[in-house]
Scaffold this motif. Structure first.
Motif, PDB file in Angstrom:
ATOM      1  N   PHE A  40      -7.944  -4.865   4.419  1.00 20.82           N
ATOM      2  CA  PHE A  40      -7.878  -4.129   5.530  1.00 20.82           C
ATOM      3  C   PHE A  40      -6.867  -2.929   4.408  1.00 20.82           C
ATOM      4  O   PHE A  40      -5.902  -3.210   4.011  1.00 20.82           O
ATOM      5  N   PRO A  43      -2.923  -1.000   3.599  1.00 16.13           N
ATOM      6  CA  PRO A  43      -2.044  -2.363   4.174  1.00 16.13           C
ATOM      7  C   PRO A  43      -1.324  -1.688   5.231  1.00 16.13           C
ATOM      8  O   PRO A  43      -0.666  -0.676   5.232  1.00 16.13           O
ATOM      9  N   VAL A  44      -0.768  -2.717   6.257  1.00 22.09           N
ATOM     10  CA  VAL A  44       0.025  -2.391   7.167  1.00 22.09           C
ATOM     11  C   VAL A  44       1.169  -3.637   7.283  1.00 22.09           C
ATOM     12  O   VAL A  44       0.609  -4.638   6.896  1.00 22.09           O
ATOM     13  N   VAL A  47       1.319  -7.493   9.103  1.00 20.74           N
ATOM     14  CA  VAL A  47       0.060  -7.833   9.603  1.00 20.74           C
ATOM     15  C   VAL A  47      -0.692  -8.390   8.348  1.00 20.74           C
ATOM     16  O   VAL A  47      -0.738  -7.746   7.323  1.00 20.74           O
ATOM     17  N   ARG A  49      -3.138  -8.836   5.298  1.00 19.36           N
ATOM     18  CA  ARG A  49      -4.177  -7.558   4.563  1.00 19.36           C
ATOM     19  C   ARG A  49      -5.225  -7.945   4.256  1.00 19.36           C
ATOM     20  O   ARG A  49      -6.057  -7.047   4.167  1.00 19.36           O
ATOM     21  N   ILE A  71      -5.905 -12.468  13.110  1.00 18.14           N
ATOM     22  CA  ILE A  71      -5.568 -11.471  14.060  1.00 18.14           C
ATOM     23  C   ILE A  71      -6.016 -11.915  15.165  1.00 18.14           C
ATOM     24  O   ILE A  71      -6.975 -11.744  15.945  1.00 18.14           O
ATOM     25  N   GLN A  76      -0.887  -6.964  16.755  1.00 17.03           N
ATOM     26  CA  GLN A  76      -1.644  -7.082  15.136  1.00 17.03           C
ATOM     27  C   GLN A  76      -2.758  -6.126  15.352  1.00 17.03           C
ATOM     28  O   GLN A  76      -2.940  -5.194  14.337  1.00 17.03           O
ATOM     29  N   LEU A  80      -3.534  -2.157  13.114  1.00 16.62           N
ATOM     30  CA  LEU A  80      -4.502  -2.118  12.157  1.00 16.62           C
ATOM     31  C   LEU A  80      -5.864  -1.057  12.526  1.00 16.62           C
ATOM     32  O   LEU A  80      -6.412  -0.811  11.788  1.00 16.62           O
ATOM     33  N   CYS A  83      -7.658   1.541  10.307  1.00 20.15           N
ATOM     34  CA  CYS A  83      -7.868   0.895   8.764  1.00 20.15           C
ATOM     35  C   CYS A  83      -9.258   0.811   8.246  1.00 20.15           C
ATOM     36  O   CYS A  83     -10.130   0.399   9.130  1.00 20.15           O
ATOM     37  N   CYS A  85     -12.335  -1.467   6.163  1.00 21.02           N
ATOM     38  CA  CYS A  85     -12.658  -2.767   5.855  1.00 21.02           C
ATOM     39  C   CYS A  85     -13.532  -2.577   4.694  1.00 21.02           C
ATOM     40  O   CYS A  85     -14.551  -2.081   4.687  1.00 21.02           O
TER      41      CYS A  85
END
Length: 173
Positions: A40, A43-44, A47, A49, A71, A76, A80, A83, A85
């Motif tokens: 992802f 990144p967050v 959560v 990655r 997830i 969470q 995301l 984001c 993929c």
């Protein structure tokens, strides 16, 4: 060849179990498969990655409802949303016509307002998005166009043509 390919974006949450509505990116068909490892980006914090696709339902040519291992909470999933993929390029069938469209080098790029912008000389992969590098005899420097749904209106692999709608200021960079 790039190690990772941007294939989808997490458009919105779908259920309380951490599910998503996922949309394909850059005019690609829906390419995620169960078991595929996904990174992802961006990144967050706090959560995962990376995760594996655990379930896909309601798939169409460009969207599906997707669950990822790890997830499992709505908080969470909400973090995301938006984001992209990225999947390992080696996990994609690069011989298929749909994925072969990732190789747009030489395709003509036409803007809805400004007309022919030039030809794709490369596709640059940044952590957040891919960029079309477009060269033209009219410009000294290549034009970099973010490969995002807001700018790419259509893509015709058979005609080797990409139709875009870019902001005027992008031409002056």
């Amino acid at each position: 060849m790039r190690a990772w390919t941007d294939v989808a974006v997490l458009a919105k949450t779908r259920n309380l179990a951490g599910g998503f509505v996922v949309k394909s990116t850059a005019g690609l068909p829906f390419l995620l498969q169960v078991g595929m490892e996904v990174a992802f980006v961006p990144p967050v914090t706090d959560v995962p990655r990376r995760a594996r696709v655990s379930q896909i339902t309601g798939a169409t040519d460009t969207t599906a409802q997707v669950l990822f291992e790890g997830i499992e909470e709505m908080s969470q999933a909400k973090a995301l949303v938006g984001c992209h993929c990225l999947v390992r390029s080696e996990s994609l069938d690069l011989a298929s016509p749909a994925v072969g469209a990732l190789s747009w080098v030489g395709a003509r790029v036409v803007d809805e307002r400004f007309g022919l912008l030039g030809e794709v000389s490369d596709i640059l992969e940044n952590p957040g998005q891919m960029l079309l590098e477009v060269v033209s005899a009219d410009r000294k420097n290549p034009l970099l166009i973010p490969l995002v749904d807001e700018f790419v209106m259509s893509a015709d692999p058979d005609g080797s043509r990409i139709v875009v709608s870019i902001p005027e200021g992008l031409l002056n960079l």
